[in-house]
Design a protein around this motif. Structure first.
Motif, PDB file in Angstrom:
ATOM      1  N   MET A  65       0.846  -1.175   0.000  1.00 28.56           N
ATOM      2  CA  MET A  65       0.000   0.000   0.000  1.00 28.56           C
ATOM      3  C   MET A  65       0.890   1.237   0.000  1.00 28.56           C
ATOM      4  N   ASN A  66       0.610   2.155  -0.889  1.00 25.62           N
ATOM      5  CA  ASN A  66       1.414   3.374  -0.923  1.00 25.62           C
ATOM      6  C   ASN A  66       0.816   4.430   0.014  1.00 25.62           C
ATOM      7  N   GLN A  67       1.568   5.492   0.240  1.00 26.81           N
ATOM      8  CA  GLN A  67       1.162   6.527   1.194  1.00 26.81           C
ATOM      9  C   GLN A  67      -0.143   7.205   0.779  1.00 26.81           C
ATOM     10  N   GLU A  68      -0.355   7.382  -0.525  1.00 28.19           N
ATOM     11  CA  GLU A  68      -1.581   8.024  -1.002  1.00 28.19           C
ATOM     12  C   GLU A  68      -2.813   7.168  -0.673  1.00 28.19           C
ATOM     13  N   GLN A  69      -2.714   5.858  -0.894  1.00 25.94           N
ATOM     14  CA  GLN A  69      -3.816   4.955  -0.551  1.00 25.94           C
ATOM     15  C   GLN A  69      -4.062   4.964   0.954  1.00 25.94           C
ATOM     16  N   LEU A  70      -2.981   4.937   1.717  1.00 27.39           N
ATOM     17  CA  LEU A  70      -3.086   4.965   3.169  1.00 27.39           C
ATOM     18  C   LEU A  70      -3.757   6.248   3.641  1.00 27.39           C
ATOM     19  N   ASN A  71      -3.377   7.377   3.064  1.00 21.59           N
ATOM     20  CA  ASN A  71      -3.972   8.662   3.454  1.00 21.59           C
ATOM     21  C   ASN A  71      -5.478   8.691   3.194  1.00 21.59           C
ATOM     22  N   LYS A  72      -5.925   8.069   2.101  1.00 17.51           N
ATOM     23  CA  LYS A  72      -7.364   8.011   1.809  1.00 17.51           C
ATOM     24  C   LYS A  72      -8.092   7.218   2.885  1.00 17.51           C
ATOM     25  N   ILE A  73      -7.504   6.088   3.280  1.00 16.82           N
ATOM     26  CA  ILE A  73      -8.103   5.269   4.341  1.00 16.82           C
ATOM     27  C   ILE A  73      -8.132   6.051   5.654  1.00 16.82           C
ATOM     28  N   LEU A  74      -7.038   6.743   5.959  1.00 20.85           N
ATOM     29  CA  LEU A  74      -6.967   7.515   7.203  1.00 20.85           C
ATOM     30  C   LEU A  74      -7.969   8.668   7.207  1.00 20.85           C
ATOM     31  N   ASN A  75      -8.179   9.288   6.048  1.00 20.84           N
ATOM     32  CA  ASN A  75      -9.166  10.376   5.964  1.00 20.84           C
ATOM     33  C   ASN A  75     -10.582   9.850   6.203  1.00 20.84           C
ATOM     34  N   LYS A  76     -10.917   8.692   5.612  1.00 19.93           N
ATOM     35  CA  LYS A  76     -12.236   8.076   5.837  1.00 19.93           C
ATOM     36  C   LYS A  76     -12.382   7.669   7.305  1.00 19.93           C
ATOM     37  N   HIS A  77     -11.276   7.191   7.886  1.00 21.11           N
ATOM     38  CA  HIS A  77     -11.298   6.784   9.290  1.00 21.11           C
ATOM     39  C   HIS A  77     -11.542   7.995  10.191  1.00 21.11           C
ATOM     40  N   LYS A  78     -10.939   9.100   9.870  1.00 16.80           N
ATOM     41  CA  LYS A  78     -11.138  10.339  10.647  1.00 16.80           C
ATOM     42  C   LYS A  78     -12.611  10.743  10.603  1.00 16.80           C
ATOM     43  N   LEU A  79     -13.226  10.616   9.434  1.00 14.76           N
ATOM     44  CA  LEU A  79     -14.655  10.914   9.321  1.00 14.76           C
ATOM     45  C   LEU A  79     -15.472   9.953  10.183  1.00 14.76           C
ATOM     46  N   TRP A  80     -15.069   8.673  10.231  1.00 14.13           N
ATOM     47  CA  TRP A  80     -15.742   7.670  11.061  1.00 14.13           C
ATOM     48  C   TRP A  80     -15.645   8.056  12.536  1.00 14.13           C
ATOM     49  N   ILE A  81     -14.455   8.459  12.967  1.00 12.91           N
ATOM     50  CA  ILE A  81     -14.244   8.878  14.357  1.00 12.91           C
ATOM     51  C   ILE A  81     -15.144  10.064  14.694  1.00 12.91           C
ATOM     52  N   ASP A  82     -15.244  10.999  13.752  1.00 12.39           N
ATOM     53  CA  ASP A  82     -16.041  12.201  13.968  1.00 12.39           C
ATOM     54  C   ASP A  82     -17.544  11.967  13.804  1.00 12.39           C
ATOM     55  N   GLY A  83     -17.926  10.729  13.436  1.00 10.10           N
ATOM     56  CA  GLY A  83     -19.341  10.398  13.290  1.00 10.10           C
ATOM     57  C   GLY A  83     -19.935  10.793  11.961  1.00 10.10           C
ATOM     58  N   GLY A  84     -19.092  11.095  10.994  1.00  8.95           N
ATOM     59  CA  GLY A  84     -19.581  11.481   9.674  1.00  8.95           C
ATOM     60  C   GLY A  84     -20.173  10.309   8.906  1.00  8.95           C
ATOM     61  N   ALA A  85     -21.234  10.578   8.157  1.00  6.03           N
ATOM     62  CA  ALA A  85     -21.921   9.529   7.397  1.00  6.03           C
ATOM     63  C   ALA A  85     -20.999   8.885   6.357  1.00  6.03           C
ATOM     64  N   ALA A 100       5.770   3.163   6.709  1.00  2.14           N
ATOM     65  CA  ALA A 100       4.742   4.181   6.453  1.00  2.14           C
ATOM     66  C   ALA A 100       4.882   5.348   7.421  1.00  2.14           C
ATOM     67  N   ASP A 101       4.474   6.509   6.972  1.00  6.02           N
ATOM     68  CA  ASP A 101       4.451   7.685   7.838  1.00  6.02           C
ATOM     69  C   ASP A 101       3.058   7.809   8.433  1.00  6.02           C
ATOM     70  N   LEU A 102       2.939   7.435   9.700  1.00  8.07           N
ATOM     71  CA  LEU A 102       1.675   7.525  10.418  1.00  8.07           C
ATOM     72  C   LEU A 102       1.767   8.566  11.520  1.00  8.07           C
ATOM     73  N   SER A 103       2.736   9.483  11.378  1.00 14.42           N
ATOM     74  CA  SER A 103       2.918  10.501  12.408  1.00 14.42           C
ATOM     75  C   SER A 103       1.646  11.330  12.525  1.00 14.42           C
ATOM     76  N   GLU A 104       1.242  11.501  13.761  1.00 11.73           N
ATOM     77  CA  GLU A 104       0.068  12.284  14.114  1.00 11.73           C
ATOM     78  C   GLU A 104      -1.240  11.709  13.572  1.00 11.73           C
ATOM     79  N   ALA A 105      -1.216  10.459  13.102  1.00 15.36           N
ATOM     80  CA  ALA A 105      -2.437   9.826  12.599  1.00 15.36           C
ATOM     81  C   ALA A 105      -3.360   9.495  13.767  1.00 15.36           C
ATOM     82  N   ASP A 106      -4.635   9.704  13.565  1.00 12.43           N
ATOM     83  CA  ASP A 106      -5.630   9.340  14.569  1.00 12.43           C
ATOM     84  C   ASP A 106      -6.117   7.940  14.214  1.00 12.43           C
TER      85      ASP A 106
END
Length: 149
Positions: free
Chosen positions: A1-21, A36-42
């Motif tokens: 998995m490249n960093q761009e794919q990982l960032n997309k997953i992390l962005n969707k995950h952030k929305l999940w944490i925030d309760g976004g639909a 992978a660079d997961l610095s400051e990732a939630d």
């Protein structure tokens, strides 16, 4: 998995944490995240079971490093990972993680730096104090001393 794919997953995950639909809990189980660079990732609540996180950077530039609370790390490989300023999950999801000496010395140091007067704790603490003092940040945090049993 490249960093761009990982960032997309992390962005969707952030929305999940925030309760976004539009949010989706990150399922990175068995993922190869080596280096992978997961610095400051939630990563709260993320499924990282069996993931290869060896050599990953989980450390942030400040105290808001990767948040692994409630993450499932069972069977994950964190050897060589930088966990400075990261939150380690203290539930069953933080058990059976493959680590290395550096991480274990860091966790041992944190265990030994607690203030607990229970005789069994003191005995266990004193048994590993030399190992704990090999923590890579011991100079900045202070060398730990034996306490009376």
């Amino acid at each position: 998995m490249n960093q761009e794919q990982l960032n997309k997953i992390l962005n969707k995950h952030k929305l999940w944490i925030d309760g976004g639909a539009e949010g989706i809990r990150a399922d990175l189980s068995e993922a190869n995240l080596r280096g992978a660079d997961l610095s400051e990732a939630d990563l709260r609540g993320a499924n990282l079971s069996g993931a290869n996180l060896s050599g990953a950077n989980l450390s942030g530039a400040n105290l808001s490093g990767a948040d692994l609370s409630e993450a499932d790390l069972r069977g994950a490989d964190l050897t060589g990972a930088n966990i400075d300023y990261a939150c380690w999950p203290l539930w069953c999801g933080g058990l059976h993680v493959k680590t290395d000496r550096r991480i274990m010395a860091q966790l041992a140091y944190h265990f030994c730096a607690q203030d607990c007067d229970d005789p069994d704790y003191i005995k266990a603490r004193n048994a590993i104090i030399d190992f704990a003092n090999t923590f890579h940040r011991v100079e900045g945090c202070g060398r730990l001393e034996l306490v009376g049993e």
